[in-house]
Design an enzyme around this catalytic site. Sequence first.
Site, mmCIF file in Angstrom:
data_model
loop_
_atom_site.group_PDB
_atom_site.id
_atom_site.type_symbol
_atom_site.label_atom_id
_atom_site.label_comp_id
_atom_site.label_asym_id
_atom_site.label_seq_id
_atom_site.Cartn_x
_atom_site.Cartn_y
_atom_site.Cartn_z
ATOM 1 N N ASP A 29 0.885 -1.154 0.000
ATOM 2 C CA ASP A 29 0.000 0.000 0.000
ATOM 3 C C ASP A 29 0.935 1.220 0.000
ATOM 4 O O ASP A 29 2.096 1.097 0.359
ATOM 5 C CB ASP A 29 -0.836 -0.062 1.279
ATOM 6 C CG ASP A 29 -1.448 1.271 1.631
ATOM 7 O OD1 ASP A 29 -2.207 1.770 0.797
ATOM 8 O OD2 ASP A 29 -1.161 1.787 2.720
HETATM 9 P P1 ADP Z 1 -3.387 4.321 0.169
HETATM 10 O O1 ADP Z 1 -4.182 3.251 -0.468
HETATM 11 O O2 ADP Z 1 -2.202 4.726 -0.640
HETATM 12 O O3 ADP Z 1 -3.021 4.026 1.587
HETATM 13 P P2 ADP Z 1 -5.773 5.723 0.905
HETATM 14 O O4 ADP Z 1 -6.692 4.809 0.205
HETATM 15 O O5 ADP Z 1 -5.684 5.618 2.365
HETATM 16 O O6 ADP Z 1 -4.322 5.622 0.234
HETATM 17 O O7 ADP Z 1 -6.163 7.190 0.528
HETATM 18 C C1 ADP Z 1 -6.412 7.530 -0.823
HETATM 19 C C2 ADP Z 1 -6.695 8.998 -0.991
HETATM 20 O O8 ADP Z 1 -7.882 9.352 -0.303
HETATM 21 C C3 ADP Z 1 -5.641 9.908 -0.443
HETATM 22 O O9 ADP Z 1 -4.630 10.148 -1.367
HETATM 23 C C4 ADP Z 1 -6.423 11.166 -0.111
HETATM 24 O O10 ADP Z 1 -6.563 11.989 -1.240
HETATM 25 C C5 ADP Z 1 -7.785 10.655 0.237
HETATM 26 N N1 ADP Z 1 -8.067 10.578 1.677
HETATM 27 C C6 ADP Z 1 -8.467 9.476 2.348
HETATM 28 N N2 ADP Z 1 -8.709 9.757 3.637
HETATM 29 C C7 ADP Z 1 -8.428 11.057 3.802
HETATM 30 C C8 ADP Z 1 -8.499 11.947 4.922
HETATM 31 N N3 ADP Z 1 -8.891 11.547 6.131
HETATM 32 N N4 ADP Z 1 -8.131 13.231 4.730
HETATM 33 C C9 ADP Z 1 -7.751 13.642 3.522
HETATM 34 N N5 ADP Z 1 -7.699 12.861 2.452
HETATM 35 C C10 ADP Z 1 -8.031 11.584 2.557
HETATM 36 MG MG MG Z 2 -2.627 3.307 3.540
#
Ligand code: ADP
Ligand code: MG
Length: 630
Positions: free
Chosen positions: A325
Amino acid sequence: MATVSAAANPPLEAEGASILGLMTHERWIEVGRIILTGAVSFLYWQNLVPLYVLWAAVAIGLYPLMKTGLIDLFAERKIGTEIFVTIATLVAVFGGETVAGAVLMVIILIAEFIAELNTDRARASIKSLIGSVPQTALVREDGGERTVPIAEVRTGQIVLVRTGEKIPVDGVVTGGSAAVNQAPLTGESVPQDKAEGAQVFAGTIVESGAIDVLTDKVGGDTIFSRIIALVENAESERAPVQKLADKIATWLIPIVLIFLIGVFLVTRDVSKVVTLLIFTSPAELGLATPLVMIAAIARAARNGILIKGGLYLELLAKADVVVFDKTGTLTANKPEVVQVQSFDPAFTEVDLLRLAAAADRRSAHPLAKAVVDGAARRSIDVPNPQGFEQLQARGVKATVNGEIVLVGNPALLRDAGVTVDRTVEQTGRTPVHVAVDGKFVGVIFIADTLRSGAREAIAALKESGVKRVIMLTGDNAATAKAIAGDLGIDEVKADLMPEDKVAAITELQKQGLKVAMVGDGVNDAPALARAEVGIAMGGGGTQAALEAADIALMTDDLNKIVAVRNIARRSYRTIQENLWVGVGVVHLLGITAALLGWIGPIQAAFIHLGPDVMVFLNSVKLLRVKIPGA
Ligand code: ADP
Ligand code: MG
């Protein structure tokens, strides 16, 4: 957990359990039985007692072996040494080789006894390697302070811990400050400074200072106790190789019996049949894997890696794809707001950050923390949201001062019916979109830097035989590609929802690949469960990820993934050595020597100790050998 006082023990020092401490009542009876049978055999050999006395002694010696052997065979459908030794002794006695039978039985009884004692001792000292939790705590009460047995400490009580003492509970510091050595838990020996508000853990040591700890978890609920329980149960989760070994053992007995009857019909040589019986016993098959697993899990625990079962060692050793991830796993090395851009004159940049921080206050997402920190650093007064909702892999939705605020990726805004009329991109920066009352009003750019050592960890994984390293992220493709490029990751899938991550892993599995997945978020939990092995970032990761994963890293150091992969590979190799060299080769040589008439039953009984000892030493070695990364 044997430590009685809260005195400081060096955490990583093995306190080898004493032999006497392991001598239970049953074991003393066993010793008596061995001495009796041995003495009577000797007396008979010296013509001092008649044959029927020897028979009686053999019967006494054989009784427990026969009992265990039959119970194993019929109740548990498992073939142990006991049944083999029983058959060998009976064949010898009824074949007229009574002395050989008696001596052989005594030697095997001694060997079994020593092996069992040694294994128990190894278990005990492996556990003590990890350390222990104090059995008492100094609790602050209305009238003063009182030393209380750990079983009586309750959640919410204040426990005092002073210099040199071990912390007896998991909890939060409410007063004082201290340097705490967390090595028993994280493998990190540099002491951590803990002041008010910091989380502290049972089993870790206060090296200087003194703290008051508000008890959160006691006894079996502490992280430390959970690690101990894992080591104790390490043998119960059977790895595929162990199942194979069991299967071989079940097949072995009929084949061996037919073979031995054949040998007897051809040679009419009872002593040869007895010798062969000793070498066809699959005793060490039972010992070949469990000890390795305890040792490997203990070794990992000392490095701050929690493995939830021996099974995952083999699966991780065999993994050919590692899926990462992005946010919070490869990155989130202190993510920071670097720029705020407003598209709407009605909102200043400070307004934007205030609203976004208010919405993100209740979120545990690494980017949410960056937004909240960014507002704090600019001394912005952040209001409390009235409503709050976290939308996995998208962002958050909250009501702030009567306005509906959306903070997250474009998909979040679009799903809520907001027109995202411009694409914002900045190489390597993650744009967090902000909408207020249905209107896209601005972007907050977050520099989410790589965790230190990420690049090296990925290179090391590839070196250890991982064929493909893949990044799966909920973030946008541009940011993901930029970061992947920096890391040397060549496959990236972006804009994924939790179910898309699962689908990506299933797709890989359909190609016949074994997948290890590393993640931190709630959105990773289903994928962690789906992969052959799920690895969760335990430091900053979410509870959901920790629960779904098979392996948890106590500190979010990517090098630990390399370490655990190498520990897994090493232990898998050790199991194979135990099985093929310890058991296979020694037995084949033994059978050959017996068939050629080079050795008799007594020598066989002695030589038979070889693989036992070899398997034992080879397994325990795992605690000490050099393993890259560990
Ligand atoms: P990854 O799969 O790389 O861990 P996430 O799925 O957790 O990423 O998050 C994907 C996107 O969703 C982030 O790049 C952001 O733009 C947005 N995002 C998710 N949760 C939040 C939050 N609490 N505050 C701001 N942006 C968020
Ligand atoms: Mg993550």
